[in-house]
Design an enzyme around this catalytic site. Sequence first.
Site, PDB file in Angstrom:
ATOM      1  N   GLU A  57      43.929 -22.709 -36.509  1.00  0.00           N
ATOM      2  CA  GLU A  57      44.243 -23.650 -37.606  1.00  0.00           C
ATOM      3  C   GLU A  57      45.036 -23.046 -38.732  1.00  0.00           C
ATOM      4  O   GLU A  57      44.629 -21.592 -39.367  1.00  0.00           O
ATOM      5  CB  GLU A  57      42.806 -23.947 -38.363  1.00  0.00           C
ATOM      6  CG  GLU A  57      41.596 -24.451 -37.282  1.00  0.00           C
ATOM      7  CD  GLU A  57      40.666 -24.194 -37.709  1.00  0.00           C
ATOM      8  OE1 GLU A  57      40.647 -24.765 -39.317  1.00  0.00           O
ATOM      9  OE2 GLU A  57      39.455 -24.008 -36.739  1.00  0.00           O
ATOM     10  N   HIS A  96      36.578 -27.701 -45.367  1.00  0.00           N
ATOM     11  CA  HIS A  96      36.870 -28.946 -45.018  1.00  0.00           C
ATOM     12  C   HIS A  96      37.663 -30.066 -46.045  1.00  0.00           C
ATOM     13  O   HIS A  96      38.135 -30.726 -45.795  1.00  0.00           O
ATOM     14  CB  HIS A  96      36.815 -28.892 -44.039  1.00  0.00           C
ATOM     15  CG  HIS A  96      37.016 -28.283 -42.661  1.00  0.00           C
ATOM     16  ND1 HIS A  96      37.897 -27.031 -42.610  1.00  0.00           N
ATOM     17  CD2 HIS A  96      36.610 -28.059 -41.760  1.00  0.00           C
ATOM     18  CE1 HIS A  96      37.725 -26.746 -41.520  1.00  0.00           C
ATOM     19  NE2 HIS A  96      37.385 -27.218 -40.804  1.00  0.00           N
ATOM     20  N   ASP A 105      35.256 -17.014 -35.161  1.00  0.00           N
ATOM     21  CA  ASP A 105      35.388 -17.978 -35.934  1.00  0.00           C
ATOM     22  C   ASP A 105      35.620 -17.047 -36.814  1.00  0.00           C
ATOM     23  O   ASP A 105      35.414 -17.220 -38.475  1.00  0.00           O
ATOM     24  CB  ASP A 105      33.981 -18.894 -36.596  1.00  0.00           C
ATOM     25  CG  ASP A 105      34.580 -20.380 -37.531  1.00  0.00           C
ATOM     26  OD1 ASP A 105      35.502 -20.338 -38.091  1.00  0.00           O
ATOM     27  OD2 ASP A 105      33.227 -20.959 -37.891  1.00  0.00           O
ATOM     28  N   ARG A 151      36.365 -22.588 -45.742  1.00  0.00           N
ATOM     29  CA  ARG A 151      35.592 -22.738 -46.989  1.00  0.00           C
ATOM     30  C   ARG A 151      35.466 -22.148 -48.936  1.00  0.00           C
ATOM     31  O   ARG A 151      36.653 -20.879 -48.792  1.00  0.00           O
ATOM     32  CB  ARG A 151      33.927 -21.933 -45.908  1.00  0.00           C
ATOM     33  CG  ARG A 151      33.330 -22.892 -45.238  1.00  0.00           C
ATOM     34  CD  ARG A 151      31.994 -21.596 -45.100  1.00  0.00           C
ATOM     35  NE  ARG A 151      32.269 -22.496 -43.625  1.00  0.00           N
ATOM     36  CZ  ARG A 151      32.212 -22.541 -42.071  1.00  0.00           C
ATOM     37  NH1 ARG A 151      33.090 -21.505 -41.994  1.00  0.00           N
ATOM     38  NH2 ARG A 151      31.542 -23.246 -41.352  1.00  0.00           N
ATOM     39  N   HIS A 208      43.145 -29.298 -37.060  1.00  0.00           N
ATOM     40  CA  HIS A 208      42.577 -28.539 -36.549  1.00  0.00           C
ATOM     41  C   HIS A 208      42.026 -29.473 -35.058  1.00  0.00           C
ATOM     42  O   HIS A 208      40.588 -30.019 -35.059  1.00  0.00           O
ATOM     43  CB  HIS A 208      40.519 -29.410 -37.585  1.00  0.00           C
ATOM     44  CG  HIS A 208      39.422 -28.591 -37.005  1.00  0.00           C
ATOM     45  ND1 HIS A 208      39.258 -28.013 -36.355  1.00  0.00           N
ATOM     46  CD2 HIS A 208      39.422 -27.583 -38.112  1.00  0.00           C
ATOM     47  CE1 HIS A 208      38.069 -27.303 -36.146  1.00  0.00           C
ATOM     48  NE2 HIS A 208      38.314 -27.317 -37.521  1.00  0.00           N
TER      49      HIS A 208
HETATM   50  C1  GAL Z   1      36.123 -25.036 -38.716  1.00  0.00           C
HETATM   51  C2  GAL Z   1      34.909 -23.465 -39.223  1.00  0.00           C
HETATM   52  C3  GAL Z   1      33.991 -23.707 -38.776  1.00  0.00           C
HETATM   53  C4  GAL Z   1      33.852 -24.651 -37.807  1.00  0.00           C
HETATM   54  C5  GAL Z   1      34.635 -26.221 -37.761  1.00  0.00           C
HETATM   55  C6  GAL Z   1      34.426 -27.737 -37.874  1.00  0.00           C
HETATM   56  O1  GAL Z   1      37.102 -24.577 -39.038  1.00  0.00           O
HETATM   57  O2  GAL Z   1      36.216 -22.335 -39.063  1.00  0.00           O
HETATM   58  O3  GAL Z   1      32.931 -22.238 -38.812  1.00  0.00           O
HETATM   59  O4  GAL Z   1      32.885 -25.362 -39.733  1.00  0.00           O
HETATM   60  O5  GAL Z   1      35.502 -25.668 -38.274  1.00  0.00           O
HETATM   61  O6  GAL Z   1      32.953 -27.785 -37.096  1.00  0.00           O
END
Ligand code: GAL
Length: 354
Positions: free
Chosen positions: A320, A106, A252, A81, A180
């Site tokens: 990631e 993203h 997360d 983000r 991802h």
């Molecule tokens: C991750 C992120 C999460 C969520 C996910 C996608 O990389 O840290 O918060 O956004 O992607 O659903």
Amino acid sequence: MSIETKVFGVTKNGETVHSYTLTGKNGFAVTLIDFGATVKNIIAPDRKGELADVVCGYDRLSDYEDADGYQGAVVGRFGNRIGKGRFTLEGKDYTLYCNDNTNHLHGGRVGFSHRVWQTEIRESGDADRVIFSLVSPDGDEGYPGTLRVTVEYCLADGCELVISYRATTDKTTVLNLTNHTYFNLAGFDSGDVLEHMLYLDADRFVETDAELIPTGRVLPVLDTPMDFRTTKPIGRDFDLTYEPLKLAGGYDHCMVFTDTLHDPIKSPRAIVTEPKSGRTLTMYTSLPCVQFYSANFMSNPDFPFKGGYTQKKQHAFCLETENMPDSMNHEGFTDCVLKAGEEFTSVTVYRFGN
Ligand code: GAL
């Protein structure tokens, strides 16, 4: 070793998408698609030689286009983000498309995860490669500079997926490229990952607020559920009364690796073991951090996985590798700026064992 190419589908815009299957040893195989430079399947043997697909994903291209989980994709320009989608670079303010509440996530509305990449295949005796590339024009999703990106997937040693990222720009810009993939070493269709054993060589993590935007503080993991420096089950301290886990609904977080003078090729940053199958995943990276994500948002009943398996929270984990989220907006965070004439490079290795 070999690479098999097939047509996977046609996008809503009429672009043909291919799949590429790289086959290693003992049945180990990786299937990639050029939509999102995505990892679609990783077939890995367990300790008895039995094969399972250890990554989540879909059977249909339209699900990769429509679902929001970024399954297996390369995300960019900026993984994770950027608060309010805003930043200032060389005195100029930029505003990006906000696709996650009031924040940018993203790469925005149509990030790299949702584009069809150009593909080059290089087969060789002991290391087959698929090289994806794209050009992101100046102003794309609000970012400055024409960015040229390549992501190379190499199947090395018969059981190792090496992902090498390269990027150049014609104007100063920011980037944070990652992959991802959602892993479940028992097989993507086998339940939650809370019993997977995890070691993470991270002594700090980036604190985030209720919208998962960094507060600016980087906190020690010591004496908290965030400490995986001694191997433990992912679910052992999954305690949603601990504020950072409560705010994120689980793990997360950007985990910051222990030192910067580390040789990424020699010592792993993460080791995951699934006790029943014996499958292991060892991760090496040249990057300073990893987003350890326990798939807390993975619960959309409209997008079942391969074979119709219903997606559920915590049925996979992501590692990631990255620079710090929102890093351009915080003093002392890792550097995400790329200037004209420079080349960004990073390497992440996922090595599978049993
Ligand atoms: C991750 C992120 C999460 C969520 C996910 C996608 O990389 O840290 O918060 O956004 O992607 O659903």
